[in-house]
Design an enzyme around this catalytic site. Structure first.
Site, PDB file in Angstrom:
ATOM      1  N   HIS A   1       0.922  -1.223  -0.009  1.00 47.33           N
ATOM      2  CA  HIS A   1      -0.106   0.135  -0.050  1.00 47.33           C
ATOM      3  C   HIS A   1       0.825   1.354  -0.081  1.00 47.33           C
ATOM      4  O   HIS A   1       0.436   2.300  -0.793  1.00 47.33           O
ATOM      5  CB  HIS A   1      -0.819   0.122   1.039  1.00 47.33           C
ATOM      6  CG  HIS A   1      -0.360   0.158   2.542  1.00 47.33           C
ATOM      7  ND1 HIS A   1       0.530  -0.951   3.120  1.00 47.33           N
ATOM      8  CD2 HIS A   1      -0.399   1.215   3.400  1.00 47.33           C
ATOM      9  CE1 HIS A   1       0.682  -0.605   4.498  1.00 47.33           C
ATOM     10  NE2 HIS A   1       0.540   0.765   4.458  1.00 47.33           N
ATOM     11  N   ASP A   2       2.023   1.299   0.707  1.00 47.92           N
ATOM     12  CA  ASP A   2       2.740   2.530   0.900  1.00 47.92           C
ATOM     13  C   ASP A   2       4.106   2.359  -0.021  1.00 47.92           C
ATOM     14  O   ASP A   2       4.979   3.371   0.026  1.00 47.92           O
ATOM     15  CB  ASP A   2       3.211   2.861   2.068  1.00 47.92           C
ATOM     16  CG  ASP A   2       1.990   3.453   2.811  1.00 47.92           C
ATOM     17  OD1 ASP A   2       1.118   4.156   2.181  1.00 47.92           O
ATOM     18  OD2 ASP A   2       2.023   3.582   4.237  1.00 47.92           O
TER      19      ASP A   2
ATOM     20  N   LYS B   1       6.117   5.393  -1.267  1.00 43.72           N
ATOM     21  CA  LYS B   1       7.062   6.387  -0.408  1.00 43.72           C
ATOM     22  C   LYS B   1       8.504   6.087  -0.725  1.00 43.72           C
ATOM     23  O   LYS B   1       9.097   6.979  -0.127  1.00 43.72           O
ATOM     24  CB  LYS B   1       6.751   5.767   1.249  1.00 43.72           C
ATOM     25  CG  LYS B   1       5.123   6.479   1.745  1.00 43.72           C
ATOM     26  CD  LYS B   1       5.292   6.040   3.160  1.00 43.72           C
ATOM     27  CE  LYS B   1       3.728   6.745   3.645  1.00 43.72           C
ATOM     28  NZ  LYS B   1       3.637   6.414   5.154  1.00 43.72           N
TER      29      LYS B   1
ATOM     30  N   HIS C   1       2.709   9.850  -2.743  1.00 40.53           N
ATOM     31  CA  HIS C   1       3.058   8.458  -2.375  1.00 40.53           C
ATOM     32  C   HIS C   1       1.985   7.613  -3.228  1.00 40.53           C
ATOM     33  O   HIS C   1       2.185   6.289  -3.755  1.00 40.53           O
ATOM     34  CB  HIS C   1       3.477   7.946  -1.210  1.00 40.53           C
ATOM     35  CG  HIS C   1       2.305   7.790  -0.435  1.00 40.53           C
ATOM     36  ND1 HIS C   1       1.484   8.521   0.269  1.00 40.53           N
ATOM     37  CD2 HIS C   1       1.677   6.568   0.107  1.00 40.53           C
ATOM     38  CE1 HIS C   1       0.556   8.067   0.946  1.00 40.53           C
ATOM     39  NE2 HIS C   1       0.801   6.574   0.898  1.00 40.53           N
TER      40      HIS C   1
ATOM     41  N   HIS D   1      -5.838   3.546  -1.471  1.00 41.50           N
ATOM     42  CA  HIS D   1      -6.095   3.507   0.192  1.00 41.50           C
ATOM     43  C   HIS D   1      -6.085   4.557   0.648  1.00 41.50           C
ATOM     44  O   HIS D   1      -6.459   4.620   2.090  1.00 41.50           O
ATOM     45  CB  HIS D   1      -4.658   2.316   0.633  1.00 41.50           C
ATOM     46  CG  HIS D   1      -3.399   3.140   0.567  1.00 41.50           C
ATOM     47  ND1 HIS D   1      -2.547   3.374  -0.120  1.00 41.50           N
ATOM     48  CD2 HIS D   1      -2.860   3.492   1.873  1.00 41.50           C
ATOM     49  CE1 HIS D   1      -1.508   3.935   0.116  1.00 41.50           C
ATOM     50  NE2 HIS D   1      -1.605   4.107   1.391  1.00 41.50           N
ATOM     51  N   HIS D   2      -5.849   5.755   0.340  1.00 43.56           N
ATOM     52  CA  HIS D   2      -6.430   7.005   0.719  1.00 43.56           C
ATOM     53  C   HIS D   2      -7.519   7.724   0.218  1.00 43.56           C
ATOM     54  O   HIS D   2      -7.736   8.864   0.732  1.00 43.56           O
ATOM     55  CB  HIS D   2      -5.055   8.122   0.917  1.00 43.56           C
ATOM     56  CG  HIS D   2      -4.014   7.482   1.725  1.00 43.56           C
ATOM     57  ND1 HIS D   2      -3.995   7.742   3.012  1.00 43.56           N
ATOM     58  CD2 HIS D   2      -2.633   6.992   1.376  1.00 43.56           C
ATOM     59  CE1 HIS D   2      -2.830   7.361   3.461  1.00 43.56           C
ATOM     60  NE2 HIS D   2      -1.995   6.896   2.626  1.00 43.56           N
TER      61      HIS D   2
ATOM     62  N   ASP E   1      -5.144   0.046   7.424  1.00 40.03           N
ATOM     63  CA  ASP E   1      -3.903   1.076   7.770  1.00 40.03           C
ATOM     64  C   ASP E   1      -4.122   1.999   8.866  1.00 40.03           C
ATOM     65  O   ASP E   1      -3.363   2.367   9.627  1.00 40.03           O
ATOM     66  CB  ASP E   1      -3.703   1.743   6.429  1.00 40.03           C
ATOM     67  CG  ASP E   1      -2.490   2.520   6.386  1.00 40.03           C
ATOM     68  OD1 ASP E   1      -1.292   2.043   7.094  1.00 40.03           O
ATOM     69  OD2 ASP E   1      -2.119   3.515   5.604  1.00 40.03           O
TER      70      ASP E   1
END
Length: 190
Positions: A50-51, A54, A79, A105-106, A134
């Protein structure tokens, strides 16, 4: 995929256990949503990515010990799109799932999230699931800028955000499976 996700997390303030917890929380919610086993398994395997975007965020922002400025937050928010670009269009269903999770996911149920302002069911279920997993993990663990919240405070927040940040159905499933989620949290503590 899990090793690449852990490598991405090493650049952040997270630990390898963060990606393991996200995977397992996501699997619990996917199973509770009655997805076919193959889909639940894909979500579990892809959620740790998911990240991954970054890795494209400058260290001065990513590793900053305090709160970010508005300008720094704008950079940090990139990201999600960077993760999608990194994973790209690939023939692997697992990589496709990871790409979807990275970019969604955001997003928030009410459309106020990023990067695309998606709302409701236009957000893929894997993104909605990983978002909840998350946020739960972020609130329940120590970060350089905050102490972990109590479980009561976290569940209160998640329930308040039902229909705003989170899919109301997933909030209900989260509540129904909280004991199992807390077992995972204890088993994979940092």
């Amino acid at each position: 995929i899990q090793r690449l996700a852990m490598a991405g997390e090493m650049r952040d303030h997270e630990t390898g256990n963060h990606v393991i917890r996200i995977a397992k929380y996501s699997r619990i919610l996917a199973d509770a949503s009655c997805f076919p086993t193959e889909i639940s398994s894909l979500i579990e395997k892809a959620a740790p990515m998911h990240d991954i975007g970054k890795i494209g965020i400058p260290d001065t922002i990513l590793l900053k010990p305090g709160r970010l400025t508005d300008e720094e937050m704008d950079v940090m928010r990139t990201h999600a799109q960077l993760g999608k670009q990194l994973l790209g269009d690939h023939s692997s269903l697992l990589v496709q799932m990871a790409s979807s999770i990275a970019v969604t996911h955001h997003e928030k149920w009410d459309g106020s999230g990023y990067p695309n302002g998606l709302s409701g069911e236009s957000i893929p279920p894997e993104g909605r699931i990983t978002a909840l997993a998350d946020v739960f993990d972020a609130l329940s663990t120590s970060r350089p800028y905050k102490e972990p919240w109590s479980i009561d405070k976290i569940t209160g927040f998640i329930n308040e955000q039902s229909g705003i940040h989170f899919d109301p159905k997933l909030v209900r499933l989260f509540n129904e499976n909280l004991d199992e989620i807390l077992e995972i949290q204890q088993q994979y503590q940092d």
